[in-house]
Design a protein around this motif. Structure first.
Motif, PDB file in Angstrom:
ATOM      1  N   SER A 188      -8.848  -3.791   2.719  1.00 23.38           N
ATOM      2  CA  SER A 188      -8.750  -4.449   4.016  1.00 23.38           C
ATOM      3  C   SER A 188      -7.819  -3.607   4.885  1.00 23.38           C
ATOM      4  N   GLY A 189      -7.433  -4.155   6.007  1.00 24.21           N
ATOM      5  CA  GLY A 189      -6.501  -3.433   6.867  1.00 24.21           C
ATOM      6  C   GLY A 189      -5.068  -3.511   6.381  1.00 24.21           C
ATOM      7  N   VAL A 190      -4.814  -4.259   5.307  1.00 22.64           N
ATOM      8  CA  VAL A 190      -3.432  -4.407   4.842  1.00 22.64           C
ATOM      9  C   VAL A 190      -3.227  -3.980   3.384  1.00 22.64           C
ATOM     10  N   THR A 191      -4.245  -3.451   2.756  1.00 21.63           N
ATOM     11  CA  THR A 191      -4.072  -2.835   1.444  1.00 21.63           C
ATOM     12  C   THR A 191      -5.280  -1.915   1.208  1.00 21.63           C
ATOM     13  N   ASP A 192      -5.079  -0.872   0.403  1.00 23.52           N
ATOM     14  CA  ASP A 192      -6.157   0.087   0.179  1.00 23.52           C
ATOM     15  C   ASP A 192      -6.422   0.140  -1.327  1.00 23.52           C
ATOM     16  N   TYR A 248       2.462   2.496  10.875  1.00 25.47           N
ATOM     17  CA  TYR A 248       2.009   1.496  11.851  1.00 25.47           C
ATOM     18  C   TYR A 248       1.250   0.353  11.191  1.00 25.47           C
ATOM     19  N   CYS A 249       1.180   0.313   9.867  1.00 30.74           N
ATOM     20  CA  CYS A 249       0.270  -0.617   9.175  1.00 30.74           C
ATOM     21  C   CYS A 249       0.568  -2.074   9.513  1.00 30.74           C
ATOM     22  N   PHE A 278       7.038  -2.482   1.657  1.00 30.42           N
ATOM     23  CA  PHE A 278       5.569  -2.537   1.702  1.00 30.42           C
ATOM     24  C   PHE A 278       4.908  -1.358   0.981  1.00 30.42           C
ATOM     25  N   CYS A 330       0.826  -1.210   0.000  1.00 35.26           N
ATOM     26  CA  CYS A 330       0.000   0.000   0.000  1.00 35.26           C
ATOM     27  C   CYS A 330       0.859   1.258   0.000  1.00 35.26           C
ATOM     28  N   HIS A 377       0.024   4.182   0.567  1.00 38.11           N
ATOM     29  CA  HIS A 377      -0.258   5.163   1.617  1.00 38.11           C
ATOM     30  C   HIS A 377       0.840   5.136   2.661  1.00 38.11           C
ATOM     31  N   GLY A 378       1.455   3.969   2.794  1.00 40.65           N
ATOM     32  CA  GLY A 378       2.668   3.849   3.607  1.00 40.65           C
ATOM     33  C   GLY A 378       2.512   4.207   5.074  1.00 40.65           C
ATOM     34  N   CYS A 379       1.368   3.923   5.668  1.00 35.48           N
ATOM     35  CA  CYS A 379       1.206   4.221   7.103  1.00 35.48           C
ATOM     36  C   CYS A 379       2.275   3.443   7.871  1.00 35.48           C
ATOM     37  N   LYS A 432      -8.570   5.060   3.064  1.00 31.07           N
ATOM     38  CA  LYS A 432      -8.051   6.288   3.673  1.00 31.07           C
ATOM     39  C   LYS A 432      -7.832   7.327   2.575  1.00 31.07           C
TER      40      LYS A 432
END
Ligand code: SF4
Length: 404
Positions: free
Chosen positions: A87-91, A42-43, A56, A36, A38-40, A132
């Motif tokens: 999901s919580g691991v890709t946008d 904390y992801c 990532f 992703c 977005h590179g958060c 996001k």
């Protein structure tokens, strides 16, 4: 970016679960990207558990074959239930979508899906989308079409109102104001919205004032419900990434995180005392604002067939009663027995392709009428409750816990 062609011709576009996902409420999931942009920092997707190789946030894998494969699969689909996109691991609306347009094609495929009767409902499928990114506004026309035919739930992840904090922790994601605008625009279009207010970051955004400000802003936008939560840090790449960020931007917080996450639990959870305090704080703010943390029952009904709706409802009830200090052990046992029964019925249905599309729903109805389900639940009160929900179509009010 890497194109990922299916190495196995039997590879499916859709991942099917045997029970709906407790987080997204969906029976199906699909994503055109892995990794992703977005590179958060904390992801969860950075954790070894999810097996994303390389960087990532930069080495994004694309699945250009997926929209066509999805279009084919939707014509042979036998079960109705929500499809989770993202999901919580890709946008699905991460930056590369601007040029790749794979999400746009997927949403077009779902919007154009022809009407067909499948187990539990009539296609097309309702969709739950998590993002996001304000790029989702580009496709508002398509989402409105799907919503009119089948139902859509847009979940926007917003962790803070402070855009300076957002720039550090979520560098590639949309600014806070744009994400709030997504919630506003979808609500104005009559489409159901929820927010994921997670993770609250220890020492940065987890103070009562910041939490209250965010939840008040979300409530003020008419967001149907808000799922809040704390930060989990799995030992390994995810935790190391946050530790590097703290050392660079928040050196004063390094010792705090070492104390909270020093147990290195596989789940990434912080020490129990902190977690319990945070949950109490969030709960009291939510109650003050009358802001639910779960999708309301009428909306859940738009997303799932009755047999799956009941499964999710039981898990919601466990949480609602536990919040009120009620012992939920008997409810949990009955719910587990129901889950096992439903999985067995679903396995039979999926294996025996000659069974008619209506079989699973009819089997559920018969189980209620004959008392089979009451035996499975082995709990008279819950059996009566089930009849009123499934047969009389009453819904549970999450605030009063009464059926109406
Ligand atoms: S937007 Fe979601 S999937 Fe993407 S990096 Fe951030 S947390 Fe991970």
């Amino acid at each position: 970016m890497t194109d990922l062609a299916p190495t196995d011709p039997r590879q499916h576009a859709l991942r099917r679960a045997s029970l709906p996902d407790a987080f997204t409420y969906a029976l199906y999931a699909c994503s055109p990207y892995r990794g992703c942009g977005h590179g958060c920092l904390y992801c969860d997707g950075r954790a070894e558990k999810y097996y994303v190789e390389g960087d990532f946030a930069r080495d994004i894998v694309t699945r250009p074959w997926l929209p066509d494969a999805l279009a084919r699969e939707l014509t042979t689909l036998r079960e109705w239930g929500a499809l989770a996109l993202g999901s919580g691991v890709t946008d699905i609306y991460q930056p590369c979508e601007r040029s790749e347009l794979l999400t746009r094609r997927i949403v077009e495929v779902v919007a154009d899906m022809p009407d067909r009767t499948v187990a539990g409902g009539v296609a097309p499928l309702p969709v739950v989308v998590l993002t996001k990114s304000a790029l989702i506004l580009r496709d508002l026309d398509l989402w409105a079409r799907i919503d009119a035919r089948a139902g859509v739930l847009v979940l926007v992840s917003i962790t803070t109102l402070d855009d300076a904090v957002r720039r550090v922790f979520e560098p590639g994601a949309s600014p806070v104001g744009e994400r709030l605008e997504v919630l506003r625009a979808f609500r104005a279009a009559g489409i159901a919205t929820g927010a994921l207010a997670m993770p609250f970051l220890p020492g940065v955004t987890d103070d009562p004032t910041s939490i209250a400000a965010l939840l008040e802003a979300l409530a003020g936008l008419g967001t149907t419900f808000v799922m809040p939560g704390g930060l989990t840090l799995r030992p390994g790449r995810q935790k190391e990434c946050v530790e590097r960020l703290l050392a660079a931007h928040y050196p004063d917080l390094v010792a705090l995180y070492a104390r909270l996450y020093g147990e290195d639990r596989a789940s990434g959870s912080p020490v129990f005392g902190y977690q319990a305090r945070l949950e109490r704080e969030i709960r009291s703010i939510r109650h003050r604002l009358h802001l639910p943390r779960q999708v309301p029952h009428p909306l859940l009904r738009r997303l799932l067939a009755p047999h799956d709706e009941l499964w999710v409802l039981f898990s919601q009830m466990r949480e609602l009663y536990a919040e009120r200090g009620v012992d939920t052990r008997r409810l949990s046992e009955a719910s587990n027995r129901y889950g096992t029964w439903l999985k067995t019925m679903r396995t039979t249905f999926r294996r025996r392709r000659t069974l008619p599309a209506t079989w699973l729903g009819e089997r559920f109805g018969t189980a209620i009428e004959t008392g089979e389900l009451a035996q499975v639940l082995a709990n008279d009160k819950l059996a009566r409750f089930t009849e009123r929900v499934a047969r009389d179509r009453l819904v549970l009010d999450h605030e009063t816990l009464a059926l109406r």
